[in-house]
Scaffold this active site. Structure first.
Site, PDB file in Angstrom:
ATOM      1  CG  HIS A 181       6.694  70.017  26.373  1.00 30.69           C
ATOM      2  ND1 HIS A 181       5.745  71.015  26.281  1.00 30.69           N
ATOM      3  CD2 HIS A 181       7.702  70.383  25.527  1.00 30.69           C
ATOM      4  CE1 HIS A 181       6.159  71.939  25.417  1.00 30.69           C
ATOM      5  NE2 HIS A 181       7.356  71.588  24.951  1.00 30.69           N
TER       6      HIS A 181
HETATM    7 ZN   LIG Z   1      10.444  74.600  23.170  1.00 33.79          ZN
END
Ligand SMILES: [Zn+2]
Length: 357
Positions: free
Chosen positions: A136
């Site tokens: 992320h």
């Molecule tokens: Zn995850």
């Protein structure tokens, strides 16, 4: 003859940092994986190799991240009580600043780089860094427990060598940071199977996010409904991943193997078991490509322990003992069956329609 050696990158220093006492991501989870593999005799096999991590260099981190973001993480690492919220680091948020975070992240990233180097050199058929897969993190922002995006750094460095990279992300969350890093290029094919972003962080990963410019059709997203079980998940994986990876003809396979889609995971609503994972990881293992494998999410400590142990045994070509499997995996509840079936069918159709020709 090509090697059948499988590397496992490990050092207890990869497991010692604590994001925050109540934080769901607990790097200590890897100790259970390592201890289980040791107990099962995995590392005594002729083709098993334990690899020591190294620190990533500043230049390697900056392949993906902005220099001023790296500076901010270094400051946060030294003085976590200052305000770093503009960089995505919030004391009570998903990704808190903590003392030593830069150094811990350099080692975590370097562990993935060692896996990459061993595979590139032909010394390993595959190498696995369970500490990595922090998909992320963005160019100038920490996000979703991720500080430096090691899978993106690995994919970027491989692409810089002129290699065609297939990145397959089977974490429950959309691999948004990796997708963003390669959105406008066809040198890295990203495929992410995840829980629908309308119901889960980070809220992205829809089929129409398909890449732009020369990257159009090379970002592939398969958003799956909550309660997706093994049957639906395997159907989606088989319909999308093998045909697109084979069509792309990569030089190297990079996988993010977060185990938060597991039915017992406290953060997600997917319902897959070790059976579906065995199916997917056996497909990775059967591809002819060099393969760099990483961990990712996974917040049920016992599911992490059993699944990643199983996955390394598959990399070794060893038998998987029954004790690693879920004894009695659940299926989608009858009330959600129709939504799961229809949602999965739709996700498959849309992903294939969005893909490069
Ligand atoms: Zn995850």
């Amino acid at each position: 003859m090509a090697t059948d050696r499988a590397g496992f990158v490990y050092d207890v220093r990869l497991t010692e940092h604590v994001y925050r006492e109540d934080h769901p991501l607990r790097p200590e989870r890897l100790r259970g994986v390592h201890a289980t593999l040791e107990r099962l005799g995995a590392f005594e096999r002729d083709n098993a190799v334990q690899l020591a991590p190294r620190d990533a260099t500043r230049a390697e981190i900056e392949r993906i991240h902005a220099p001023d973001y790296v500076e901010a993480v270094m400051q946060a690492s030294a003085d976590p009580d200052l305000d770093f919220s503009r960089w995505g680091l919030h004391p009570f948020g998903d990704t808190p600043p903590f003392g030593g975070m830069h150094e811990a992240s350099l080692l975590t990233t370097g562990a993935s780089l060692v896996a990459m180097e061993e595979v590139l050199a032909g010394r390993m058929r595959v190498a696995f860094n369970g500490a990595g897969g922090l998909h992320h993190a963005m160019r100038d922002r920490a996000s979703g427990f991720c500080i430096y995006n090691d899978p993106a750094i690995v994919c970027g460095l491989l692409a810089d060598r002129g290699m065609r990279v297939a990145y397959v992300d089977i974490d429950a969350h959309h691999g948004d940071g990796v997708q963003a890093a390669f959105y406008d290029t066809d040198r890295v094919l990203t495929i992410s199977l995840h829980q629908d972003g309308r119901t889960l962080f980070p809220g992205t990963g829809f089929a129409d996010e398909r890449g732009s410019g020369s990257g159009a059709g090379y970002s592939i997203n398969v958003p799956l409904p909550p309660y997706t079980d093994d049957e639906a998940y395997v159907r989606a994986f088989d319909a999308v991943v093998p045909p697109l990876v084979e069509r792309y003809r990569p030089d190297v396979l990079v996988t993010q193997q977060g185990i938060d889609p597991h039915f017992s995971d406290p953060l997600t609503q997917l319902m897959i078991s070790t059976r579906a994972r065995e199916h997917c990881v056996r497909w990775f293992a059967a591809t002819p490509c060099p393969w760099v494998a990483m961990g990712g999410g996974g917040y049920d400590m016992d599911a992490v322990r059993r699944t990643w142990s199983m996955e390394y045994l598959i990399m070794l070509g060893a038998q998987v003992p029954r004790e690693l499997h879920d004894p009695d995996p659940p299926a989608t509840p009858a009330s959600a069956r129709r939504l799961v079936t229809d949602g999965t069918d739709q996700a498959i159709r849309d992903a294939l329609a969005a893909a490069f020709a």
